[in-house]
Motif scaffolding. Sequence first.
Motif, PDB file in Angstrom:
ATOM      1  N   VAL A 186      34.250  40.421  40.894  1.00 58.10           N
ATOM      2  CA  VAL A 186      35.257  39.365  40.939  1.00 58.10           C
ATOM      3  C   VAL A 186      36.654  39.961  40.776  1.00 58.10           C
ATOM      4  O   VAL A 186      37.576  39.627  41.539  1.00 58.10           O
ATOM      5  CB  VAL A 186      34.984  38.285  39.864  1.00 58.10           C
ATOM      6  CG1 VAL A 186      36.158  37.314  39.747  1.00 58.10           C
ATOM      7  CG2 VAL A 186      33.700  37.526  40.184  1.00 58.10           C
ATOM      8  N   VAL A 187      36.827  40.849  39.804  1.00 57.76           N
ATOM      9  CA  VAL A 187      38.128  41.498  39.607  1.00 57.76           C
ATOM     10  C   VAL A 187      38.515  42.288  40.851  1.00 57.76           C
ATOM     11  O   VAL A 187      39.672  42.234  41.300  1.00 57.76           O
ATOM     12  CB  VAL A 187      38.109  42.398  38.351  1.00 57.76           C
ATOM     13  CG1 VAL A 187      39.384  43.228  38.243  1.00 57.76           C
ATOM     14  CG2 VAL A 187      37.914  41.556  37.094  1.00 57.76           C
ATOM     15  N   THR A 188      37.561  43.008  41.425  1.00 56.62           N
ATOM     16  CA  THR A 188      37.835  43.788  42.632  1.00 56.62           C
ATOM     17  C   THR A 188      38.272  42.876  43.773  1.00 56.62           C
ATOM     18  O   THR A 188      39.231  43.182  44.491  1.00 56.62           O
ATOM     19  CB  THR A 188      36.599  44.606  43.047  1.00 56.62           C
ATOM     20  OG1 THR A 188      36.223  45.466  41.967  1.00 56.62           O
ATOM     21  CG2 THR A 188      36.879  45.456  44.271  1.00 56.62           C
ATOM     22  N   ILE A 189      37.586  41.762  43.951  1.00 55.08           N
ATOM     23  CA  ILE A 189      37.960  40.820  45.012  1.00 55.08           C
ATOM     24  C   ILE A 189      39.399  40.341  44.820  1.00 55.08           C
ATOM     25  O   ILE A 189      40.191  40.325  45.773  1.00 55.08           O
ATOM     26  CB  ILE A 189      36.975  39.630  45.065  1.00 55.08           C
ATOM     27  CG1 ILE A 189      35.623  40.097  45.610  1.00 55.08           C
ATOM     28  CG2 ILE A 189      37.543  38.486  45.920  1.00 55.08           C
ATOM     29  CD1 ILE A 189      34.507  39.069  45.480  1.00 55.08           C
ATOM     30  N   VAL A 190      39.739  39.975  43.597  1.00 55.68           N
ATOM     31  CA  VAL A 190      41.101  39.498  43.324  1.00 55.68           C
ATOM     32  C   VAL A 190      42.119  40.592  43.637  1.00 55.68           C
ATOM     33  O   VAL A 190      43.123  40.348  44.324  1.00 55.68           O
ATOM     34  CB  VAL A 190      41.234  39.018  41.859  1.00 55.68           C
ATOM     35  CG1 VAL A 190      42.692  38.775  41.487  1.00 55.68           C
ATOM     36  CG2 VAL A 190      40.388  37.773  41.628  1.00 55.68           C
ATOM     37  N   LEU A 191      41.871  41.812  43.148  1.00 61.27           N
ATOM     38  CA  LEU A 191      42.810  42.912  43.386  1.00 61.27           C
ATOM     39  C   LEU A 191      42.891  43.278  44.865  1.00 61.27           C
ATOM     40  O   LEU A 191      43.983  43.527  45.382  1.00 61.27           O
ATOM     41  CB  LEU A 191      42.402  44.127  42.549  1.00 61.27           C
ATOM     42  CG  LEU A 191      42.515  43.967  41.037  1.00 61.27           C
ATOM     43  CD1 LEU A 191      41.932  45.174  40.315  1.00 61.27           C
ATOM     44  CD2 LEU A 191      43.964  43.732  40.620  1.00 61.27           C
ATOM     45  N   PHE A 192      41.755  43.307  45.538  1.00 63.55           N
ATOM     46  CA  PHE A 192      41.750  43.621  46.963  1.00 63.55           C
ATOM     47  C   PHE A 192      42.469  42.526  47.756  1.00 63.55           C
ATOM     48  O   PHE A 192      43.229  42.817  48.673  1.00 63.55           O
ATOM     49  CB  PHE A 192      40.325  43.795  47.481  1.00 63.55           C
ATOM     50  CG  PHE A 192      39.740  45.166  47.271  1.00 63.55           C
ATOM     51  CD1 PHE A 192      40.189  46.025  46.277  1.00 63.55           C
ATOM     52  CD2 PHE A 192      38.707  45.595  48.081  1.00 63.55           C
ATOM     53  CE1 PHE A 192      39.634  47.284  46.100  1.00 63.55           C
ATOM     54  CE2 PHE A 192      38.142  46.858  47.927  1.00 63.55           C
ATOM     55  CZ  PHE A 192      38.607  47.709  46.935  1.00 63.55           C
ATOM     56  N   TRP A 193      42.212  41.274  47.416  1.00 67.82           N
ATOM     57  CA  TRP A 193      42.785  40.148  48.150  1.00 67.82           C
ATOM     58  C   TRP A 193      44.314  40.203  48.131  1.00 67.82           C
ATOM     59  O   TRP A 193      44.970  39.860  49.112  1.00 67.82           O
ATOM     60  CB  TRP A 193      42.296  38.837  47.556  1.00 67.82           C
ATOM     61  CG  TRP A 193      42.369  37.696  48.525  1.00 67.82           C
ATOM     62  CD1 TRP A 193      43.502  37.047  48.953  1.00 67.82           C
ATOM     63  CD2 TRP A 193      41.277  37.074  49.187  1.00 67.82           C
ATOM     64  NE1 TRP A 193      43.164  36.056  49.839  1.00 67.82           N
ATOM     65  CE2 TRP A 193      41.802  36.051  50.003  1.00 67.82           C
ATOM     66  CE3 TRP A 193      39.906  37.271  49.166  1.00 67.82           C
ATOM     67  CZ2 TRP A 193      41.006  35.232  50.784  1.00 67.82           C
ATOM     68  CZ3 TRP A 193      39.116  36.455  49.945  1.00 67.82           C
ATOM     69  CH2 TRP A 193      39.650  35.462  50.738  1.00 67.82           C
TER      70      TRP A 193
END
Length: 162
Positions: free
Chosen positions: A119-126
């Motif tokens: 979830v954190v990765t998705i937010v940072l990538f987004w």
Amino acid sequence: MTGKVQAAGLFGWIVVVFIAAAIGAAASVQAAAFYGQLAQPAWAPPATVFGPVWTVLYACMGVAAWRVWRHGGFAAQRRALWVFLLQLALNALWSWLFFGWHQGALALLDIVLLWMLIVVTIVLFWRTSPVAGALLLPYLAWVSFAAALNYAVWQLNPQELG
């Protein structure tokens, strides 16, 4: 970045992701036999589903990391890419905990931490590339399913999964 640098970066991220996959796969050599002997919920997929699904997910993960890396390299995207690498390590560790060492509770803890880091990765990538974030959504969905399956199989097999 030149086309050659971009191609090398894509190749590099795909290699990194599939190295993690290979580390996890090393623990899964006997996974089909072990998984097949465990009591499973009615909604558990056959063992043959996992390989193709994970292959597609790993490819998407590599492309997602590359899309973020393209925005200034590792130096500019340090935080997002380190979180990505950390979740990748937890991903590989899960196979060892569940299939290699038969530790259902620790595997469940690992997959919960993995889910949070995805979830954190998705937010940072987004924030850098919405496409990169979106490429990880199927991964999050599959890990959500895998977490529920991990719990159910562990509960049904307390002797085999410590």
